[in-house]
Scaffold this motif. Structure first.
Motif, PDB file in Angstrom:
ATOM      1  N   TRP A 149       0.834  -1.203   0.000  1.00 38.85           N
ATOM      2  CA  TRP A 149       0.000   0.000   0.000  1.00 38.85           C
ATOM      3  C   TRP A 149       0.875   1.262   0.000  1.00 38.85           C
ATOM      4  O   TRP A 149       0.652   2.194  -0.766  1.00 38.85           O
ATOM      5  N   SER A 150       1.895   1.267   0.850  1.00 39.29           N
ATOM      6  CA  SER A 150       2.775   2.430   0.951  1.00 39.29           C
ATOM      7  C   SER A 150       3.627   2.598  -0.299  1.00 39.29           C
ATOM      8  O   SER A 150       3.940   3.719  -0.701  1.00 39.29           O
ATOM      9  N   MET A 151       4.010   1.467  -0.914  1.00 36.91           N
ATOM     10  CA  MET A 151       4.853   1.540  -2.103  1.00 36.91           C
ATOM     11  C   MET A 151       4.152   2.291  -3.232  1.00 36.91           C
ATOM     12  O   MET A 151       4.762   3.105  -3.925  1.00 36.91           O
ATOM     13  N   THR A 152       2.854   2.049  -3.379  1.00 40.57           N
ATOM     14  CA  THR A 152       2.098   2.752  -4.415  1.00 40.57           C
ATOM     15  C   THR A 152       2.057   4.244  -4.132  1.00 40.57           C
ATOM     16  O   THR A 152       2.137   5.064  -5.042  1.00 40.57           O
ATOM     17  N   THR A 153       1.924   4.607  -2.845  1.00 40.78           N
ATOM     18  CA  THR A 153       1.873   6.029  -2.506  1.00 40.78           C
ATOM     19  C   THR A 153       3.204   6.717  -2.792  1.00 40.78           C
ATOM     20  O   THR A 153       3.244   7.936  -2.966  1.00 40.78           O
ATOM     21  N   LEU A 154       4.282   5.953  -2.832  1.00 36.19           N
ATOM     22  CA  LEU A 154       5.587   6.550  -3.075  1.00 36.19           C
ATOM     23  C   LEU A 154       5.867   6.754  -4.550  1.00 36.19           C
ATOM     24  O   LEU A 154       6.845   7.412  -4.911  1.00 36.19           O
ATOM     25  N   VAL A 155       5.015   6.189  -5.401  1.00 37.78           N
ATOM     26  CA  VAL A 155       5.156   6.487  -6.820  1.00 37.78           C
ATOM     27  C   VAL A 155       4.777   7.944  -7.083  1.00 37.78           C
ATOM     28  O   VAL A 155       5.329   8.594  -7.970  1.00 37.78           O
ATOM     29  N   ALA A 156       3.837   8.456  -6.277  1.00 34.83           N
ATOM     30  CA  ALA A 156       3.358   9.827  -6.472  1.00 34.83           C
ATOM     31  C   ALA A 156       4.473  10.865  -6.354  1.00 34.83           C
ATOM     32  O   ALA A 156       4.515  11.805  -7.160  1.00 34.83           O
ATOM     33  N   PRO A 157       5.391  10.758  -5.352  1.00 35.72           N
ATOM     34  CA  PRO A 157       6.471  11.745  -5.292  1.00 35.72           C
ATOM     35  C   PRO A 157       7.401  11.710  -6.494  1.00 35.72           C
ATOM     36  O   PRO A 157       8.119  12.681  -6.746  1.00 35.72           O
ATOM     37  N   ILE A 158       7.416  10.593  -7.248  1.00 28.41           N
ATOM     38  CA  ILE A 158       8.217  10.537  -8.471  1.00 28.41           C
ATOM     39  C   ILE A 158       7.436  11.147  -9.630  1.00 28.41           C
ATOM     40  O   ILE A 158       7.911  12.026 -10.339  1.00 28.41           O
ATOM     41  N   VAL A 159       6.212  10.643  -9.801  1.00 26.17           N
ATOM     42  CA  VAL A 159       5.389  11.073 -10.926  1.00 26.17           C
ATOM     43  C   VAL A 159       4.921  12.518 -10.755  1.00 26.17           C
ATOM     44  O   VAL A 159       4.923  13.303 -11.715  1.00 26.17           O
ATOM     45  N   GLY A 160       4.518  12.883  -9.503  1.00 25.91           N
ATOM     46  CA  GLY A 160       3.921  14.187  -9.258  1.00 25.91           C
ATOM     47  C   GLY A 160       4.763  15.368  -9.692  1.00 25.91           C
ATOM     48  O   GLY A 160       4.320  16.170 -10.536  1.00 25.91           O
ATOM     49  N   PRO A 161       5.979  15.531  -9.157  1.00 26.40           N
ATOM     50  CA  PRO A 161       6.788  16.696  -9.554  1.00 26.40           C
ATOM     51  C   PRO A 161       7.118  16.728 -11.042  1.00 26.40           C
ATOM     52  O   PRO A 161       7.082  17.790 -11.667  1.00 26.40           O
ATOM     53  N   LEU A 162       7.454  15.563 -11.610  1.00 25.90           N
ATOM     54  CA  LEU A 162       7.787  15.529 -13.033  1.00 25.90           C
ATOM     55  C   LEU A 162       6.577  15.859 -13.899  1.00 25.90           C
ATOM     56  O   LEU A 162       6.652  16.675 -14.819  1.00 25.90           O
TER      57      LEU A 162
END
Length: 514
Positions: A149-162
């Motif tokens: 569950w947490s791993m998916t939420t950590l994709v956002a900090p990669i995808v979000g800023p870019l």
């Protein structure tokens, strides 16, 4: 008060249903986190397009965080009143609507209003998705479930800023909100066939109107005080003083009411549990520093270093790289290693990453700027899952939604407050350093004459030379202040290690209790 017939507890999911259910629930949390991280690099563009100052632009972040924080502790009551699946479905649906309205906002005031709506319905998404996911796995695999569950939420900090940077530079900032619409629809399409038949029991509980009202007033007044204080010279402003008084009175009344009411909207008795309050406090303080920095750094990169929104996003994005690969390993290791050891290692790595940022200068190249973000991903992977497992250990299933809601409430509040405090401190320290630097550049002083001579030789006239020097002073003031805040943050992470060890190590199968 009546209660509907309680459905039998649903058996854990298996195979393809388990994988698809995990993805769907994690996607909803990804949606929530993405909305925060994608907007950080777009603040200068939003502020400029809507005729606001960069400082006022941060209200786009803090208004969402404030509204999310207020609605999060209501999750326990809402789940019992409407059921987990119904609440989750309604939250995603209204979140999609709020995102669409944010994209249509014609001015800053309406954007903030729609962000408040968006945040209010987003509050239950994280705790409800977490509890639904834990019910989908056998108890022995709870650590793995939390890690996925947490791993998916950590994709956002990669995808979000870019993604946010690319959209801002190549399209319109409105699309950072519009993209939530298809993601939200996909979430509903995937989760409803699986979880529609797994609804939880519903109880006709009375509405704690007083508690909800006091919660909204004290959190709202505190956030407004923090946002307005830096613009109105804090307590020299009557407005800020009134907000502070309202906050203190309503907070005291809220605590008294919630501890004595038969059906409180927030179960504050959870804070009597040692592991819960220590893990929740550690999560909140760490997230406050982490998120405040995530707002400050893109502003510094764009306003002082001359980076585009896309490049600023690229600097911040690596925070999720290591986290994605390490998170599953951390989840599996919780049954073998004391989670306090893992959290301690995380805080040490956080301190190292922020310490590296405290050595930045205006001459730092892209690789130098990206490296701390990459290292910080290791810290993120080793922190949130161990602390969450410590805080929820020993709680009965019926208290998990309330506990998750309260923990995430404090964490999200800390993110909003941390943003306001960080940007305020950054602005105040910059003003102080600006004055100090200007004192050494008085007319006739050797540094001033040397700088004017150098610029004159490069073809600048007197006016252009003075404007260039003023710009350099501003850049140095902001940079020195940013460096100081990162150094202080690194020190706080080291101090927090002591707090981690106040908690007891969770024991498998431990009963609820302190």
């Amino acid at each position: 008060m009546t209660a509907a017939a309680a459905p039998a507890p649903s058996a854990p999911l298996k195979g393809f249903e388990l994988a698809l259910g995990t993805f769907a629930l994690s996607l909803a949390t990804f949606l929530n986190v993405l909305t925060s991280s994608i907007a950080n690099v777009s603040l200068p563009a939003i502020a400029g397009d809507l005729g606001a100052t960069p400082s006022q632009g941060t209200w786009v972040i803090t208004s969402f965080g404030m509204a999310t924080a207020i609605s999060m502790p209501l999750t326990g009551w809402l789940v019992q009143r409407f059921g987990q699946v119904r609440l989750f479905t309604a939250s995603v649906t209204l979140f999609v609507l709020g995102s669409w309205l944010c994209g249509l906002a014609p001015n800053l005031e309406s954007l903030i209003a729609f962000r408040i709506l968006q945040g209010a319905v987003a509050g239950p998404l994280i705790p409800v998705s977490q509890t639904l996911l834990l019910a989908s796995y056998p108890p022995a695999q709870a650590g793995i479930a939390l890690a996925l569950w947490s791993m998916t939420t950590l994709v956002a900090p990669i995808v979000g800023p870019l993604l946010g940077g690319w959209i801002t530079d190549n399209m319109s900032w409105s699309w950072i909100f519009y993209i939530n619409v298809p993601i939200g629809v996909l979430t509903l399409m995937l989760m409803l066939p699986i979880y529609r038949s797994r609804e939880t029991a519903i109880r006709k509980l009375p509405v704690d109107v007083v508690g909800m009202t006091l919660l909204v007033i004290w959190v709202g007044s505190l956030q407004m005080m923090l946002d307005l204080g830096k613009e109105q010279d804090w307590f020299s402003s009557t407005t800020v003083v009134v907000l502070a008084i309202v906050c203190v009175i309503t907070l005291a009344a809220f605590l008294i009411w919630e501890l004595t009411d038969a059906h409180p909207v927030v179960d504050l008795t959870l804070l009597l549990r040692r592991n819960f309050w220590t893990s929740t406090l550690a999560l909140a303080l760490t997230y406050g520093i982490f998120f405040g920095n995530a707002v400050m750094m893109p502003l510094w990169l764009q306003q002082q270093m001359g980076y585009t929104a896309t490049m600023a996003g690229a600097v911040m994005a690596p925070v999720g790289v290591f986290a994605i690969f390490l998170m599953p390993l951390v989840g599996r290791s919780l049954q073998r290693i004391d989670p306090r050891l893992i959290a301690t290692a995380s805080l040490l790595v956080f301190a190292i990453a922020f310490g590296m940022r405290s050595m930045f200068s205006m001459q730092a190249d892209l690789a130098t700027l990206m490296l701390p973000s990459l290292i910080q991903g290791i810290a993120v992977a080793m922190f949130f899952v161990p602390l969450t497992s410590i805080g929820l250990a020993g709680l009965s299933a019926d208290r998990l939604p309330a506990a998750s809601g309260l923990s995430n409430f404090m964490r999200t509040c800390a993110g909003a407050f941390g943003t306001s405090l960080t940007t305020t401190l950054w602005s105040d320290r910059t003003a102080m350093h600006h004055e100090q630097l200007v004192e050494s550049l008085a007319p006739g002083a050797a540094p001033t004459d040397q700088a004017l001579a150098t610029l004159g030789a490069a073809g600048f006239d007197q006016t252009q030379s003075l404007a260039t020097i003023s710009r350099m002073v501003d850049q140095q003031g902001f940079t020195i202040s940013m460096v100081e805040i990162n150094f202080a943050s690194a020190a706080v992470f080291l101090v927090l290690i002591g707090l981690i060890w106040v908690a007891r190590p969770p024991r498998p199968g431990a009963s609820a209790g302190r």
